[in-house]
Design an enzyme around this catalytic site. Sequence first.
Site, PDB file in Angstrom:
ATOM      1  N   ASP A 171       0.066  -7.522   1.511  1.00 25.79           N
ATOM      2  CA  ASP A 171       0.575  -6.148   1.645  1.00 25.79           C
ATOM      3  C   ASP A 171       2.102  -6.100   1.667  1.00 25.79           C
ATOM      4  O   ASP A 171       2.697  -5.370   2.457  1.00 25.79           O
ATOM      5  CB  ASP A 171       0.003  -5.467   2.880  1.00 25.79           C
ATOM      6  CG  ASP A 171       0.043  -3.944   2.756  1.00 25.79           C
ATOM      7  OD1 ASP A 171       0.329  -3.452   1.651  1.00 25.79           O
ATOM      8  OD2 ASP A 171      -0.177  -3.261   3.755  1.00 25.79           O
ATOM      9  N   HIS A 211       0.814  -1.213   0.000  1.00 25.60           N
ATOM     10  CA  HIS A 211       0.000   0.000   0.000  1.00 25.60           C
ATOM     11  C   HIS A 211       0.853   1.270   0.000  1.00 25.60           C
ATOM     12  O   HIS A 211       0.332   2.356  -0.249  1.00 25.60           O
ATOM     13  CB  HIS A 211      -0.980  -0.008   1.182  1.00 25.60           C
ATOM     14  CG  HIS A 211      -0.378   0.274   2.517  1.00 25.60           C
ATOM     15  ND1 HIS A 211      -0.011  -0.717   3.390  1.00 25.60           N
ATOM     16  CD2 HIS A 211      -0.093   1.435   3.149  1.00 25.60           C
ATOM     17  CE1 HIS A 211       0.470  -0.180   4.503  1.00 25.60           C
ATOM     18  NE2 HIS A 211       0.433   1.132   4.380  1.00 25.60           N
ATOM     19  N   SER A 232       4.921   2.692   7.961  1.00 30.78           N
ATOM     20  CA  SER A 232       4.454   1.645   7.058  1.00 30.78           C
ATOM     21  C   SER A 232       5.591   1.124   6.180  1.00 30.78           C
ATOM     22  O   SER A 232       6.270   1.877   5.500  1.00 30.78           O
ATOM     23  CB  SER A 232       3.353   2.196   6.153  1.00 30.78           C
ATOM     24  OG  SER A 232       2.290   1.308   6.065  1.00 30.78           O
TER      25      SER A 232
END
Length: 484
Positions: free
Chosen positions: A149, A119, A224
């Site tokens: 992911d 993402h 992230s």
Amino acid sequence: MIKRLNASRRALTGALIVALPVLAQAQTAAPSAPPPQPATREAQALPSLAPLVESVKGAVVNVDVQAKASGFGQGDNPFFDRFFGGGEGGRGQRREQIRQGSGSGFIIDAKGLVLTNNHVVEGAVAIRVRLDDGRSFDAEVVGTDPLTDVALIRLKGKVENLLTVKLGDSDALRVGDWVVAIGNPFGLASSVSSGILSARARDIHSGPYDDFLQTDAAINPGNSGGPLFNLKGEVVGINTAIVGGGTGIGFAVPSNLVKALMPQLEKDGAVTRAWLGIGIQDLTQDLAKAMQLPVNEGAIVSQVNDNSPAGKAGMKADDVIVAIDGQKVGSGGQLTRTVALKKPGTTSTLDVFRDGKRQALKVQLGTRPDREGVSARQRRGGEETEQSSKARVGVSLSNVDPRIVERTGLRSEQGALVTDVLPGSPAERAELAPGMVVVEVDRKPVRNAEELAKIIRKAPAGSTLLLRVEVPGSGRYLRALHIP
């Protein structure tokens, strides 16, 4: 709250320091016990994490991304947030619909391979990676797996003297083990936080293969894609998600899962999974008792799809799968993840209970259907990545559709179709316009949009590309495209 928490920890530590001598005194009451050694501050102090951080932080990177507005991993799960820092791009750029954001990653190969989250780079038209030593590189996507992911990207240009880290064994982690997170929360590069492994095998309902590590190490927007380390300096997870509105609850993709996906990501750019073709549910103690089974864990087959690998092998509804290729199956989710990591076409042995009796079934695994449309999204994402030419010369491209050839009478079915030209851009100055098809560059044929975008990206600044374009219903013409 932080101050109160720290204070409570100090109080707890003090309580332990006081309690230890009392216990020692009680033990010395026995005549045979040796005299205790006095407790010292040095003996009870926690070791510093500084040597660990210094050895690995050079491999942790900041990933700056320009991406299509829809490509920031915004799911429909109201309870969990992906934490890719960033916001809207410059206002007034409505035509481009570009957003900018920043995530994290880590270098796993001296040739410039970087792991991060899908993402973070999904829909990217430009990726810039900044290293801890101040260097920065453009990067390209090598492979992505939206269902877990995970993404693999590669630094471009001359890469040398890169610090790397390796993937450790996430299965060796115990709940309560110390972990360290390093990343770029809120753009604060190389931020370090520590905590413990809070839980394993968490299903946060973000996808069919959820198997997250849970940690209380502080992770925030911008972390992230960053690494979660064990105390050996090995990466045991990729930080991926946090509880919406919560604190101290973060999730990471286990390193062992990443290691299993790496060969396909690097070689094929995507992940192909095996498939049984069954519906399943967890075996509970109550169901096991009702079905008169000698086991309490497994996966109950709730349905068998027509013409599926399981159906062809003779599997039936109400079969209970307890092992696959000798590996115990504790739940339906575990079975799904185990099958998914196998190669389609291989033959596996399933241990099942049917009517209370254990038997073995051999199944030739099929290829999992793309129910989520991941392949289509990856193709679109690949086109958008190749169309980073829009950011450099102001032109958007797509492949030539055979229907356009039939409708407009184009002479060639190959080439790069111009779909948009930004006002004032080098492409507009070269008199390119939507509807034109670029069929040659420097007198060499161009087969598709990806090929032309790659040529534009690699062209040296200040150079000029000689384009041959076809204008439907008119003919072919030359254009000179200056590369800024």
